[in-house]
Design an enzyme around this catalytic site. Structure first.
Site, PDB file in Angstrom:
ATOM      1  N   CYS A 193      24.018 -21.941 -30.965  1.00 34.73           N
ATOM      2  CA  CYS A 193      23.723 -22.740 -29.766  1.00 34.73           C
ATOM      3  C   CYS A 193      23.448 -24.215 -30.044  1.00 34.73           C
ATOM      4  O   CYS A 193      24.033 -25.080 -29.381  1.00 34.73           O
ATOM      5  CB  CYS A 193      22.569 -22.150 -28.979  1.00 34.73           C
ATOM      6  SG  CYS A 193      22.194 -20.450 -29.334  1.00 34.73           S
TER       7      CYS A 193
ATOM      8  N   ARG B 298      21.112 -14.149 -40.828  1.00 32.45           N
ATOM      9  CA  ARG B 298      19.748 -13.829 -40.430  1.00 32.45           C
ATOM     10  C   ARG B 298      19.148 -12.924 -41.487  1.00 32.45           C
ATOM     11  O   ARG B 298      19.810 -11.995 -41.947  1.00 32.45           O
ATOM     12  CB  ARG B 298      19.736 -13.115 -39.077  1.00 32.45           C
ATOM     13  CG  ARG B 298      20.271 -14.005 -37.964  1.00 32.45           C
ATOM     14  CD  ARG B 298      20.248 -13.289 -36.637  1.00 32.45           C
ATOM     15  NE  ARG B 298      20.846 -14.146 -35.617  1.00 32.45           N
ATOM     16  CZ  ARG B 298      21.034 -13.787 -34.358  1.00 32.45           C
ATOM     17  NH1 ARG B 298      20.671 -12.575 -33.963  1.00 32.45           N
ATOM     18  NH2 ARG B 298      21.575 -14.598 -33.497  1.00 32.45           N
TER      19      ARG B 298
ATOM     20  N   GLN C 154      29.454 -14.011 -34.823  1.00 30.17           N
ATOM     21  CA  GLN C 154      29.252 -13.723 -33.398  1.00 30.17           C
ATOM     22  C   GLN C 154      30.445 -14.208 -32.596  1.00 30.17           C
ATOM     23  O   GLN C 154      30.997 -15.272 -32.898  1.00 30.17           O
ATOM     24  CB  GLN C 154      28.038 -14.493 -32.881  1.00 30.17           C
ATOM     25  CG  GLN C 154      26.709 -13.981 -33.377  1.00 30.17           C
ATOM     26  CD  GLN C 154      25.585 -14.801 -32.771  1.00 30.17           C
ATOM     27  OE1 GLN C 154      25.593 -16.029 -32.836  1.00 30.17           O
ATOM     28  NE2 GLN C 154      24.625 -14.119 -32.174  1.00 30.17           N
TER      29      GLN C 154
ATOM     30  N   ASP D 101      30.610 -15.855 -29.851  1.00 28.62           N
ATOM     31  CA  ASP D 101      29.619 -16.568 -29.062  1.00 28.62           C
ATOM     32  C   ASP D 101      30.297 -17.472 -28.041  1.00 28.62           C
ATOM     33  O   ASP D 101      31.388 -17.963 -28.289  1.00 28.62           O
ATOM     34  CB  ASP D 101      28.810 -17.445 -30.030  1.00 28.62           C
ATOM     35  CG  ASP D 101      27.382 -17.594 -29.582  1.00 28.62           C
ATOM     36  OD1 ASP D 101      27.042 -17.153 -28.482  1.00 28.62           O
ATOM     37  OD2 ASP D 101      26.593 -18.183 -30.358  1.00 28.62           O
TER      38      ASP D 101
ATOM     39  N   HIS E 180      29.030 -20.516 -24.896  1.00 31.57           N
ATOM     40  CA  HIS E 180      28.001 -21.137 -24.075  1.00 31.57           C
ATOM     41  C   HIS E 180      28.650 -21.760 -22.867  1.00 31.57           C
ATOM     42  O   HIS E 180      29.678 -22.411 -22.982  1.00 31.57           O
ATOM     43  CB  HIS E 180      27.222 -22.177 -24.888  1.00 31.57           C
ATOM     44  CG  HIS E 180      26.452 -21.543 -26.000  1.00 31.57           C
ATOM     45  ND1 HIS E 180      26.935 -21.477 -27.284  1.00 31.57           N
ATOM     46  CD2 HIS E 180      25.261 -20.902 -25.997  1.00 31.57           C
ATOM     47  CE1 HIS E 180      26.053 -20.832 -28.032  1.00 31.57           C
ATOM     48  NE2 HIS E 180      25.038 -20.458 -27.290  1.00 31.57           N
TER      49      HIS E 180
ATOM     50  N   LYS F  78      18.473 -11.911 -18.347  1.00 28.17           N
ATOM     51  CA  LYS F  78      19.768 -11.581 -18.948  1.00 28.17           C
ATOM     52  C   LYS F  78      20.335 -10.287 -18.407  1.00 28.17           C
ATOM     53  O   LYS F  78      19.629  -9.459 -17.837  1.00 28.17           O
ATOM     54  CB  LYS F  78      19.612 -11.453 -20.456  1.00 28.17           C
ATOM     55  CG  LYS F  78      18.682 -10.315 -20.874  1.00 28.17           C
ATOM     56  CD  LYS F  78      18.702 -10.081 -22.378  1.00 28.17           C
ATOM     57  CE  LYS F  78      17.742  -8.968 -22.750  1.00 28.17           C
ATOM     58  NZ  LYS F  78      17.761  -8.611 -24.155  1.00 28.17           N
TER      59      LYS F  78
ATOM     60  N   HIS G 155      24.100 -18.297 -22.531  1.00 29.68           N
ATOM     61  CA  HIS G 155      24.638 -17.752 -23.785  1.00 29.68           C
ATOM     62  C   HIS G 155      25.393 -16.500 -23.438  1.00 29.68           C
ATOM     63  O   HIS G 155      24.948 -15.732 -22.587  1.00 29.68           O
ATOM     64  CB  HIS G 155      23.544 -17.301 -24.759  1.00 29.68           C
ATOM     65  CG  HIS G 155      22.536 -18.314 -25.089  1.00 29.68           C
ATOM     66  ND1 HIS G 155      22.696 -19.198 -26.118  1.00 29.68           N
ATOM     67  CD2 HIS G 155      21.331 -18.575 -24.544  1.00 29.68           C
ATOM     68  CE1 HIS G 155      21.627 -19.955 -26.204  1.00 29.68           C
ATOM     69  NE2 HIS G 155      20.781 -19.606 -25.249  1.00 29.68           N
TER      70      HIS G 155
END
Length: 646
Positions: free
Chosen positions: A342, A371, A389, A391, A393, A473, A519
């Site tokens: 992000c 992570r 990911q 991902d 946005h 979410k 996200h």
RNA sequence: GCUGGCGUAGCUCAGUGGUAGAGCAGCGCACUUGUAAUGCGCAGGUCGGGGGUUCAACUCCCUUCGCCAGCUCCA
């Protein structure tokens, strides 16, 4: 009997009927049908689950639950766990008991015994349980004062765990209940099945250690897990499911099909994609990229690490540091591997002054993050330390959020259908107690999520207070071929980062506004999704994903030239094909390619060579007969291009 | 981290005080083969690492690392 001795019972369909006062829900069930009386396990009287034998003394609404209902199943398993405790007590006198609840799949009971339970013991306990079932023992509820119950478990049936439960967990209750069945008594809220005879089929699955009340400083008990069913077929099916899941374990298939590896000496939880796995990943990524560009996303690439400034600003160093890899120092600056993408997307956002005309911005990246997960939780491809990911946005205005969420949901459905997953469940999580952002934002965002789900006609489960601290979410879980649920997608509002990075756009009014930021990950991560995909297909991937799509095998050397010709034609058509030149029996070759789960095999002997055609065999399906090569190639291209699921 | 189980050839596993075994895979030779395993042979392991007991340790003891299951789902 006068009329005022009757009570009115109302059923879920709105009908009602009179019964004598003191009638039980089991009597009512019997009056409706013999079948219902057989199958019913527990009743809900005026919204409360009660034993079937409980007398009803006033006008009430009554609902019946069978094994097919969650409520009925829980009761079935709960009573089974009591029967197991009784069996253990009979076989191993002196055993003490912790807690024994029903769980998602079956039940367990925590047992404190000198004896260490083995798999053979589990079989003996099972047999004894069925024996107890045959005895047709009636379960009797007894309500008594809490002090009396404490006295009971201190003297009559000495069990310090039950005493502790009564003195601690149940300390605010004045009355508690005991359940008796035959000579066995347990402290229990209930409700229970009316008789042990309802238990028909049981399987004890495993025994493992567990701490009394989850506290590793306390006594460790032996937890025996099991499951039970009214019908034998249901138990057989369940055991079959467990076996099937074991066969499909992605760690096993990953090895068999040479898809990936991890190396503890090179870093646990870091995945190495072998050539076969890499083909599947490339196909997935190609599909993913095309779907995103078609869906009006733009694609980004961002770095794998960033200076501490970035993570201080984002707040990750405050609330996420434990899960981040330790920093490396370069030129007296600390750099961190990214745990999320992000902040990088935000950096790109901030390279321009954005206008409302620029929005929405939909930016997607296959972003690799790191992570630090505790070593105990790492698991194959499903829980790793480095992963990519999928991902995205979305930066948008107030007016755009609802249509954007609708688009994301539709997009997710499209992607999962394409990949062979047809069952999806939706979960909405709302504002937790500790949260950032104004209430009006939360309300607006949560409403937009709900409206989007409703607009798409989707049912959802509500997780009140289950959202992240920075926004509400929607999570999407998919069901795989074995009916197991996996959480993959998440669509999350973020009220935190736009604030921290001071994101803005110039509105129609010429003033600065804060954009909404969403996200969104669909597959979650390439690694985890790969693991789930392997298990979903048990390694037999659809044609478009299969690392090797066709194997060409001549029966003898005499057909080798013809086989080469066929091989090259298929290869030139863009399919992944291999030529098996080995001088082995055709049965051997076929077995070999079958175990590699290659979708199509082409067998070429004298007959085919002379006729100029091919014989095709499909994985698991066997001989499909003769085909013209060109026609076969076009049908395969069609199957591949439409991403057909077999 | 804790409890239990496991760690032996590339893979799947057997061996339980006397210096390591099978099947598959690999390699070689023979066989030229019709829809899930042709035969014979060869090669392959410091039995997870370290320490100890013993004349002798894969085996027993200690320690360490890793893997697997569980440790949350509340009488």
């Amino acid at each position: 009997m006068s009329n005022n001795e009757n009570i009115k019972i109302t059923f879920p369909d709105g009908n009602s009927k009179e019964f004598p006062k003191g009638t039980s829900s089991l009597d009512i069930a019997k009056s409706i049908s013999k079948g219902l009386a057989e199958d019913v396990l527990v009743a809900e009287v005026n919204g409360k689950l009660v034993d079937l034998v409980m007398p009803i003394n006033e006008d009430s609404s009554v609902k019946f639950y069978k094994f097919a209902d969650d409520e009925g199943r829980k009761v079935y398993w709960h009573t089974t766990s009591h029967i197991m405790a009784q069996a253990v007590e009979e076989l191993f006198p002196g055993a003490k008991f912790g807690v024994g609840p029903p769980i998602e799949n079956g039940f367990y009971y925590d047992v404190d015994s000198e004896h260490r339970f083995t798999d053979e013991d589990l079989v003996k306990i099972e047999e004894r349980m069925l024996d107890i079932a045959k005895r047709d023992l009636v379960t009797k509820r007894e309500e008594l004062k809490r002090e009396d119950a404490i006295a009971y478990f201190k003297s009559k049936r000495v069990d310090p765990y039950k005493v502790e439960i009564l003195e601690d967990i149940a300390k605010n209750e004045e009355y508690v209940s005991l359940y008796h069945q035959g000579g066995f008594t347990d402290l229990c809220r209930g409700p229970h099945m009316p008789t042990t005879a309802k238990l028909k089929n049981v399987k004890l699955l495993s025994v493992s250690g567990s701490y009394w009340r989850g506290d590793s400083d306390r006594q460790q008990l032996q937890r025996i897990y099991g499951i039970s069913f009214p019908k034998k077929k249901e138990l057989d099916d369940y055991i079959h499911l467990l076996e099937e899941a074991e066969k499909r374990d992605h760690r096993k298939i990953g090895k068999q099909l040479d898809l990936y590896s991890t190396h503890e000496e090179a870093g646990a939880g870091l995945v190495y994609w072998h050539p076969n796995g890499a083909i599947i990943r490339m196909e997935l990524e190609d599909f993913w990229r095309k779907a995103h560009t078609d869906g009006n996303y733009e694609l980004l690439f961002t770095p794998h690490m960033g200076k501490s400034w970035l993570w201080e600003t984002s707040g990750h160093l405050d609330f996420y540091k434990d899960s981040m890899y330790s920093p490396m120092e370069i030129d007296e600056q600390l750099y961190y591997m990214k745990p999320m993408n992000c902040p990088f997307h935000i950096m790109i956002y901030k390279t321009h002054l954005r206008s409302y005309k620029d929005l929405p911005l939909r930016w997607a990246e296959l972003g690799t993050v790191y992570r630090y997960e505790k070593s105990g939780v790492l698991h194959g491809l499903l829980r790793v330390r480095g992963f990519t990911q999928d991902d995205a946005h979305i930066f948008c205005t107030n007016e755009q959020i609802e249509s954007e969420i609708i688009e994301v949901i539709r997009f997710a459905k499209y992607v999962f259908h394409s990949l062979g997953f047809d069952h999806m469940n939706y979960y909405l999580s709302t504002k937790p107690e500790k949260a950032v952002g104004e209430d009006s934002l939360w309300v607006k965002a949560t409403d937009s999520l709900i409206n989007a789900l409703k607009h798409e006609g989707l049912d959802y489960k509500l997780d009140e207070g289950g959202g992240a601290f920075y926004g509400p979410k929607i999570d999407i879980k998919i069901k795989d071929a074995l009916g197991r649920e996996w959480q993959l997608s998440t669509i999350q509002f973020d009220f935190n980062l736009p604030e921290r990075f001071d994101l803005k756009y110039i509105g129609e009014d010429g003033k600065e506004h804060r954009p909404f930021m969403v996200h969104r990950a669909l597959l979650g991560s390439m690694e985890r999704f790969f693991g789930i995909l392997i298990e979903h297909y048990a390694g037999a991937f659809p044609l478009w994903l299969a690392p090797i799509q066709v194997a060409v095998m001549p029966i003898a050397d005499a057909q080798l030239d013809y086989a080469k010709e066929v091989y090259h034609k298929i290869r030139n058509s863009g399919l992944r094909v291999q030529l098996d030149e080995r001088r082995e029996k055709i049965g051997y070759k076929i077995r070999d390619w079958e175990t590699k789960k290659v979708p199509y095999m082409i067998v070429l002997g004298d007959k085919e060579m002379q006729a100029g055609n091919i014989t095709v065999r499909a994985h698991k399906k066997g001989d499909l007969g003769k085909f013209e090569l060109d026609a076969f190639i076009s049908s395969l291209k069609e199957e591949k291009d439409t991403k057909k699921i077999n």
